[in-house]
Enzyme design. Structure first.
Site, short mmCIF file in Angstrom:
data_model
loop_
_atom_site.label_atom_id
_atom_site.label_comp_id
_atom_site.label_asym_id
_atom_site.label_seq_id
_atom_site.Cartn_x
_atom_site.Cartn_y
_atom_site.Cartn_z
N GLU A 163 0.82 -1.06 0.11
CA GLU A 163 0.22 -0.27 -0.10
C GLU A 163 0.83 1.03 0.20
O GLU A 163 1.02 1.89 0.63
CB GLU A 163 -0.81 -0.10 1.02
CG GLU A 163 -1.92 -1.43 1.33
CD GLU A 163 -3.23 -0.97 2.63
OE1 GLU A 163 -4.21 -1.74 1.82
OE2 GLU A 163 -3.07 -0.17 3.01
N GLU A 169 -6.18 -7.69 -1.26
CA GLU A 169 -6.69 -7.12 0.08
C GLU A 169 -8.27 -6.57 -0.71
O GLU A 169 -8.43 -5.87 -1.23
CB GLU A 169 -5.86 -6.50 0.83
CG GLU A 169 -5.10 -6.96 1.46
CD GLU A 169 -3.88 -5.88 2.70
OE1 GLU A 169 -4.92 -5.19 2.59
OE2 GLU A 169 -3.09 -5.37 2.63
#
Length: 405
Positions: free
Chosen positions: A206, A326
């Site tokens: 991320e 995710e």
């Protein structure tokens, strides 16, 4: 996604680690190649292939495998069986308790052997791994720890985002990447870079670089590091690990983002994935935190638009498969319950399945995250515990059968 820190101590009562018999009982998609023939997963255009047929990711996240395996009290619990075919987990822990990288250029051999063990167990149970090499967030060290190390060495650094631009900090990261990718597994005596158990490397979990909303800084870093990883290991797939926010290269797509900030986080879904060496488009889906005030119907509508747009762009603009690295819903604060979480999961799976059945692209989805019963102290609110979620078990089994049909 933010994560629970590693507990400062471990004991024999530490709950059993993921790879558990609950998953093994599901009829899920799995390679099931001959034990003596375990080929690399490769990219062919917008699809993944292995053993001469499409390979679909039907997987999960459990980021703390290496940390549990590093302790003798919990290591045996890694060996339980599993049925899902891909696990995404951390191949890093920078500084702090049970660190893999204790300082730049220095690594803990005992923790490295724990990672060896995780990889060998995955191979033994016919499971592939996506191994992430760093974290944008402070959990398990991440870019903040790299910057702290730089400051301790006398570098003039003012922001965590210097991780992406400072030459010395980048040399720390490259050294770590080389140590991991070229590691000889002490259990299997095979170099990581030659091990087909590893499906893909992930540059960083991320990444965001809000100090440069143009996206130029992160783009340069992605291009440099993708080239570096591929120079060491041209065989394995490589992904970035970004959340999927649309950036300045596609301003017409700003409305697809969950909020105004997302377009200025320094990431750019389309441009980032045009970096040479990137094989798999990464996207995350967290409407529960991105749209905190919306009603459930609006969440599912957002997921539909978000997923479909990224699938279309991966297929038509990037020409690569997509990995939903995710996705999940937290039930920790009571705002959402398990019923909505399952509706959310069905939406994600359904959109990917429709695209794959239509031949547009391959890849797959990895749920955040799966636990065994008794691991609640590691739960960030997103954990699915099968012993307590039989309907979720059925949902995953149904998705598996749909992928096989």
């Amino acid at each position: 996604m933010g994560m629970c820190p590693i507990p400062s101590s471990w004991s024999a009562t530490t709950p059993r680690l993921l790879l558990l018999h609950h998953l093994f009982l599901i009829s899920l998609v799995s390679d099931m190649e001959d034990a003596h023939h375990w080929p690399m997963v490769e990219r062919r255009g917008t699809h993944l292939w292995a053993s001469g047929r499409p390979f679909i990711i039907h997987g999960f996240n459990t980021y703390w495998l290496m940390s549990f395996a590093a302790d003798q009290a919990t290591r045996p619990r890694v060996t339980a069986e599993a049925g899902l075919n891909v696990c995404r987990t951390w191949a890093f822990n920078d500084g702090g308790h049970r660190a893999l990288q204790t300082a730049p250029f220095h690594y803990d051999e005992e923790v490295f052997q724990a990672l060896d063990f995780v990889i060998s167990e995955a191979r033994r149970h016919n499971m592939r791994l996506i191994l992430s090499l760093c974290n944008n967030w402070e959990d398990y060290g991440g870019k903040a720890q790299y910057v702290r190390w730089g400051k301790e060495a006398g570098l003039d650094l003012t922001s965590e985002d210097d991780f992406f631009s400072d030459t010395t900090i980048k040399s720390y990261y490259k050294a770590f990447v080389q140590a991991v990718v070229t590691r000889i597994n002490t259990t299997t005596n095979e170099a990581y870079k030659d091990d087909p158990t590893i499906l893909a490397w992930e540059l960083i979990n991320e990444p965001r670089c809000p100090s440069d909303p143009s996206g130029d800084t992160l783009q340069a870093w992605i291009e440099e590091m993708a080239s570096y990883v591929k120079s060491i290991d041209p065989m394995h797939l490589l992904e970035i690990g970004i959340e999927g926010f649309y950036g300045p290269s596609t301003p017409e797509l700003f409305p697809v983002n969950p909020d105004e900030y997302s377009a200025h986080a320094g990431t750019d879904f389309v441009r980032d994935h045009q970096a040479p060496g990137i094989d798999l488009a990464s996207v995350h889906v967290y409407s529960d935190t991105w749209l905190p005030h919306s009603i459930e119907e609006n969440h599912l509508q957002f997921v539909n638009i978000w997923m479909q747009k990224h699938i279309d762009d991966a297929a038509n603009l990037l020409g690569m498969p997509i990995g939903v690295g995710e996705f999940g819903v937290s039930v920790k604060d009571g705002k959402f319950g398990s019923e909505f979480r399952e509706a959310f999961m069905k939406t994600v799976y359904g959109i990917f399945l429709s695209s794959w059945k239509g031949g547009a692209l391959g890849g797959g989805c990895l749920l955040w995250q799966l636990f065994s019963e008794g691991a609640e102290h590691m739960d960030d609110g997103y954990a699915v515990i099968f012993a307590k979620s039989p309907s979720t078990l059925s949902l995953l089994a149904n998705h598996s059968r749909s992928l096989e049909s």
